[in-house]
Scaffold this motif. Structure first.
Motif, PDB file in Angstrom:
ATOM      1  N   GLN A  36       0.834  -1.203   0.000  1.00  0.00           N
ATOM      2  CA  GLN A  36       0.000   0.000   0.000  1.00  0.00           C
ATOM      3  C   GLN A  36       0.870   1.254   0.000  1.00  0.00           C
ATOM      4  O   GLN A  36       0.506   2.273  -0.609  1.00  0.00           O
ATOM      5  N   LEU A  48      -2.071  -1.180  -6.084  1.00  0.00           N
ATOM      6  CA  LEU A  48      -3.383  -1.219  -5.439  1.00  0.00           C
ATOM      7  C   LEU A  48      -3.983  -2.616  -5.552  1.00  0.00           C
ATOM      8  O   LEU A  48      -4.560  -3.142  -4.593  1.00  0.00           O
ATOM      9  N   THR A  51      -2.241  -4.832  -3.086  1.00  0.00           N
ATOM     10  CA  THR A  51      -2.670  -4.535  -1.716  1.00  0.00           C
ATOM     11  C   THR A  51      -4.008  -5.180  -1.404  1.00  0.00           C
ATOM     12  O   THR A  51      -4.188  -5.821  -0.362  1.00  0.00           O
ATOM     13  N   LEU A 126      -3.328   4.616   4.972  1.00  0.00           N
ATOM     14  CA  LEU A 126      -2.036   3.932   4.988  1.00  0.00           C
ATOM     15  C   LEU A 126      -1.505   3.818   6.417  1.00  0.00           C
ATOM     16  O   LEU A 126      -0.954   2.776   6.804  1.00  0.00           O
TER      17      LEU A 126
END
Length: 499
Positions: A36, A48, A51, A126
């Motif tokens: 991320q 992305l 993640t 995050l």
């Protein structure tokens, strides 16, 4: 089997099964936070996708880990109540810290992370990922602090036959936990790295072998594959270094465990490291064992030099008997063990081969990761039909290494459940035999019923987890992240990552 044997089987089954979830959660959580971070800094969609895909598998494993961990409290109260009373005044502090400081943080920020997509700013979201991932490591630290006290009790005084904690800082800075923590964390990264390798290799072989190297999904899978391989290689190097530190401490704190790990029945100076043995290693005289050794290595592993003496099992037994007694106390609560001679030699086959399986499985996983890095350089992918299945099977190697290491650690300290501190500055009389730790008010039939019930329950949970993991692995990136919408249209995916 008597009550003690059944209790030990229950502890082994529940703990080993729970520990299958723990290293993957810890290692994968940090890697997902790193993925991320890469997306946050570059804005590239492939990060992305990585993640969200690996994060979904992390959530499934975390949920199963929580469920299986709850059983640990139940089985301690049922099968090991005497042990719980003995260590309760010491374990209260680190376990409370684990529950309130670590697990509370994990759960809170994991929830924010799950439901915070498109609701929190990218930076805050995050930060939630890193808070959750680092809290898993903190949680492991507090649990290891408690376990390390059992391996090397410090920071206590003995009052009315029970240890009382006098220094939480001594417990949390125990040299045993400071050595065990990095070794355990590197083991977690080894598990997570192999997990990435196996699944990414399967995805490329199944869906993207013939696609263009510029295909976004292929590049994301290739990045996952390479990341897993690098993590596995670095983790094994860390395991080797931290394992050497931990081994030297064990030779000082639990010499019988390490002598048993080498099937070293007779003292040697200099001492050789046994690669493997042929023959019956069950007997502490080793008369029927042929061991293939490397000269001088064991002396270095034990004391950091090539010539020092390492004591064998037969030399250590009289020392243990002189220090801790030759017979169990004549206490009716010990059942059949009351007044019987104490066998200070742990199960030699389990400790000897457990030590080698731990190293062997880890080394095989590391060699596999090095091979992956070579075969996938510059965007390549091997063409062999058996390569991907072998990569999937290799996921099991670090899991098996972790399990073998913990079996060796726990069984190698027998007959103690709390090992005495051999340091002259340690508190005299602080140890506990495993035979004294089992609950006296439980019948073998009741405990056997518990073992069977929990084993069946864990079997069902294993089927559920494997089903969910396989389902989302097959779904790939499309299963967790919709395709990009046509230009000018909005993609409503706020809850696409939530259960």
């Amino acid at each position: 089997m008597d009550l003690l044997d059944i209790a030990r089987w229950q502890f082994g089954i529940t703990t080993v099964y729970h520990f299958l979830m723990v290293p993957l959660t810890i290692g994968l959580a940090v890697l997902v936070a790193g993925m991320q971070t890469a997306w946050y800094r570059t804005g590239k969609r492939r990060y992305l996708k990585m993640t969200k895909f690996w994060g979904k598998l992390l959530l499934i494993n975390f949920a199963m880990g929580v469920v299986t961990g709850i059983v640990q409290e139940f089985q301690f109260g049922m099968a090991w109540s005497a042990y719980s009373r003995f260590v309760g005044d010491v374990f209260g502090a680190p376990l409370a810290m684990e529950g309130l400081m670590a697990f509370f943080v994990e759960s809170t920020f994991l929830g924010l992370w799950i439901f915070g997509w498109d609701r929190l700013s990218k930076g805050v979201h995050l930060a939630c990922a890193w808070a959750f991932s680092l809290a898993t490591v903190l949680s492991a630290y507090f649990i290891l602090a408690a376990n390390s006290w059992m391996q090397h009790p410090v920071g206590i005084e003995l009052i009315d036959g029970r240890p009382r904690l006098t220094s939480i800082s001594a417990l949390l800075t125990n040299n045993t936990v400071l050595a065990a923590l990095p070794h355990t964390v590197f083991g977690c990264f080894a598990v997570a790295g192999s997990f990435l390798i196996g699944i990414a290799a399967w995805q490329i072989a199944r869906h993207h072998r013939d696609s263009s190297p510029d295909d976004e999904d292929r590049r994301a899978w290739h990045a996952s594959l390479r990341l897993g391989a690098w993590v596995a290689v670095v983790a094994f190097a860390g395991l080797a270094i931290s394992g050497d530190v931990q081994g030297k401490l064990m030779f000082q704190q639990q010499p019988m465990k390490m002598a048993s790990a080498e099937a070293l029945c007779h003292s040697e100076a200099p001492a050789s490291f046994s690669i493997f043995a042929i023959g019956d290693v069950r007997q502490p005289n080793c008369e029927d064992v042929k061991s293939f050794t490397v000269p001088y290595v064991l002396s270095y592993l034990a004391n950091g030099d090539l010539t020092s003496e390492v004591k064998g099992v037969q030399a250590l037994v009289p020392e243990y008997q002189a220090r801790y007694g030759t017979h169990y106390p004549d206490d009716p609560r010990l059942g059949p063990y009351a007044g019987q001679p104490i066998d200070y030699v742990p199960n030699l086959p389990v400790t000897y081969w457990g030590f080698r399986f731990m190293i062997g499985f880890g080394a095989l996983a590391a060699l596999g990761a090095v091979l992956v890095l070579w075969l996938t350089r510059r965007g390549r992918f091997p063409a062999g039909r058996f390569w991907a299945p072998l990569a999937v099977l290799s996921i099991a190697l670090p899991f098996l290494g972790n399990i073998a290491g913990w079996v060796f650690t726990e069984m190698g300290r027998q007959p103690f459940v709390v090992v005495p501190n051999p340091d002259p500055s340690g508190v005299d009389g602080v140890w506990m035999y495993t035979a004294s730790a089992v609950s006296a008010g439980v019948t073998p039939g009741e405990l056997l019923t518990s073992v069977i019930t929990l084993t069946v329950l864990y079997g069902v949970l294993a089927v559920v987890e494997i089903f969910l993991i396989v389902r989302y692995v097959r779904g790939g990136f499309a299963g967790v992240l919709p395709s990009e919408p046509p230009e000018g249209e909005k993609n409503e995916e706020a809850l696409s990552f939530a259960y």
